[in-house]
Design an enzyme around this catalytic site. Structure first.
Site, PDB file in Angstrom:
ATOM      1  N   SER A   1       0.832  -1.212   0.000  1.00 17.01           N
ATOM      2  CA  SER A   1       0.000   0.000   0.000  1.00 17.01           C
ATOM      3  C   SER A   1       0.865   1.260   0.000  1.00 17.01           C
ATOM      4  O   SER A   1       2.000   1.243   0.485  1.00 17.01           O
ATOM      5  CB  SER A   1      -0.902   0.014   1.238  1.00 17.01           C
ATOM      6  OG  SER A   1      -1.734  -1.120   1.243  1.00 17.01           O
TER       7      SER A   1
HETATM    8  N1  SAM Z   1      -1.189  -3.923   3.471  1.00 21.78           N
HETATM    9  C1  SAM Z   1      -0.361  -4.585   2.525  1.00 21.78           C
HETATM   10  C2  SAM Z   1       1.040  -4.083   2.532  1.00 21.78           C
HETATM   11  O1  SAM Z   1       1.340  -3.121   3.217  1.00 21.78           O
HETATM   12  O2  SAM Z   1       1.862  -4.666   1.819  1.00 21.78           O
HETATM   13  C3  SAM Z   1      -0.924  -4.479   1.156  1.00 21.78           C
HETATM   14  C4  SAM Z   1      -1.924  -5.504   0.867  1.00 21.78           C
HETATM   15  S1  SAM Z   1      -2.392  -5.729  -0.796  1.00 21.78           S
HETATM   16  C5  SAM Z   1      -3.014  -4.156  -1.276  1.00 21.78           C
HETATM   17  C6  SAM Z   1      -3.832  -6.733  -0.488  1.00 21.78           C
HETATM   18  C7  SAM Z   1      -3.548  -8.152  -0.141  1.00 21.78           C
HETATM   19  O3  SAM Z   1      -4.777  -8.794   0.170  1.00 21.78           O
HETATM   20  C8  SAM Z   1      -2.923  -8.975  -1.251  1.00 21.78           C
HETATM   21  O4  SAM Z   1      -1.707  -9.512  -0.834  1.00 21.78           O
HETATM   22  C9  SAM Z   1      -3.954 -10.087  -1.525  1.00 21.78           C
HETATM   23  O5  SAM Z   1      -3.391 -11.323  -1.863  1.00 21.78           O
HETATM   24  C10 SAM Z   1      -4.665 -10.141  -0.189  1.00 21.78           C
HETATM   25  N2  SAM Z   1      -5.991 -10.772  -0.199  1.00 21.78           N
HETATM   26  C11 SAM Z   1      -6.985 -10.681  -1.109  1.00 21.78           C
HETATM   27  N3  SAM Z   1      -8.043 -11.417  -0.712  1.00 21.78           N
HETATM   28  C12 SAM Z   1      -7.712 -11.979   0.487  1.00 21.78           C
HETATM   29  C13 SAM Z   1      -8.388 -12.819   1.411  1.00 21.78           C
HETATM   30  N4  SAM Z   1      -9.629 -13.281   1.199  1.00 21.78           N
HETATM   31  N5  SAM Z   1      -7.743 -13.196   2.531  1.00 21.78           N
HETATM   32  C14 SAM Z   1      -6.485 -12.767   2.781  1.00 21.78           C
HETATM   33  N6  SAM Z   1      -5.786 -11.963   1.946  1.00 21.78           N
HETATM   34  C15 SAM Z   1      -6.415 -11.560   0.811  1.00 21.78           C
END
Ligand code: SAM
Length: 216
Positions: A61
């Site tokens: 993010s």
């Molecule tokens: N906060 C994170 C960082 O600082 O790196 C960024 C996260 S990224 C924008 C969103 C993440 O959510 C991705 O790695 C994706 O694989 C995960 N994701 C999507 N659906 C999910 C689910 N049902 N359960 C867990 N993770 C999920």
């Protein structure tokens, strides 16, 4: 941890633009080395306030988004926090700085390779108060529920019911909802009732799972 000098001008701008204001969020952003959470080749861009690729079609993010979500959650020392969407682990580390050694961050990631990489980085940087779980975060993480705070870093079609159930009374949740047009929602549980407020428009990767998008 020491203050990261490259982060000082970024945080000064976020303060001026109103994204962050509390000392605890400011200090946390200044201390977490964002480059540690980026793949080789992208580390030189670590202090640009923008999402960056972390592989597997996912992103770390932007710094202002991490700061803004921390402010909206009104995090306090000692709290137990659930993050859905670990990604790189950066956002979890910032939250772990704020809740401190007496607090706990439980973070769930659906992509095993990302969960494993985040687990290793967080351990190497000494974040013993973070537990990385690989699984479908739309179902929350019942073994450690209830949580004082919950935040989701991917956008689904609705607020997943298990997350509402696993939020403590008096607790707060921040979650993006929507597909092409997404809204960041602040949800509060008070006396068993749910209160929702739109914070702003956002663009997150999809939340995929049983209570999210089935496929995208
Ligand atoms: N906060 C994170 C960082 O600082 O790196 C960024 C996260 S990224 C924008 C969103 C993440 O959510 C991705 O790695 C994706 O694989 C995960 N994701 C999507 N659906 C999910 C689910 N049902 N359960 C867990 N993770 C999920």
């Amino acid at each position: 941890m020491e203050v990261i000098k490259e982060m000082i001008p970024v945080v000064e701008r976020l303060k001026r633009e109103g994204y962050v204001k509390s000392e605890k969020v400011i200090q946390a952003l200044l201390k977490v080395p964002r480059e540690g959470f980026l793949p080789e080749g992208l580390k030189e861009y670590a202090y640009l306030d923008t999402p960056l690729s972390i592989g597997y079609g996912q992103t770390i993010s932007a710094i202002h988004m991490v700061g803004m979500m921390c402010e909206a959650l009104d995090l306090k020392e000692g709290q137990k926090v659930l993050e859905v969407g670990t990604g790189s682990g950066y956002h979890a580390a910032v939250v772990a700085e704020i809740v401190g050694k007496d607090g706990l961050v439980v973070t769930v990631e659906r992509i095993p390779e990302l969960a494993e990489r985040a687990r290793k980085v967080l351990k190497k940087l000494g974040y013993d108060n973070v537990i990385v779980v690989c699984g479908d975060g739309t179902l929350g993480y019942p073994p450690l529920a209830p949580y004082d705070r919950i935040y989701v870093t991917a956008a689904g079609p609705k607020v997943p019911k298990p997350l509402i159930e696993q939020l403590k009374d008096g607790g707060k949740m921040v979650i993006p909802v929507g597909k092409d047009l997404q809204e960041l929602i602040l949800l509060e549980k008070k006396g068993g009732k749910i209160f929702k407020k739109k914070l702003c428009d956002v663009a997150f990767v999809p939340l995929i799972g049983e209570e999210g998008w089935k496929e995208y």
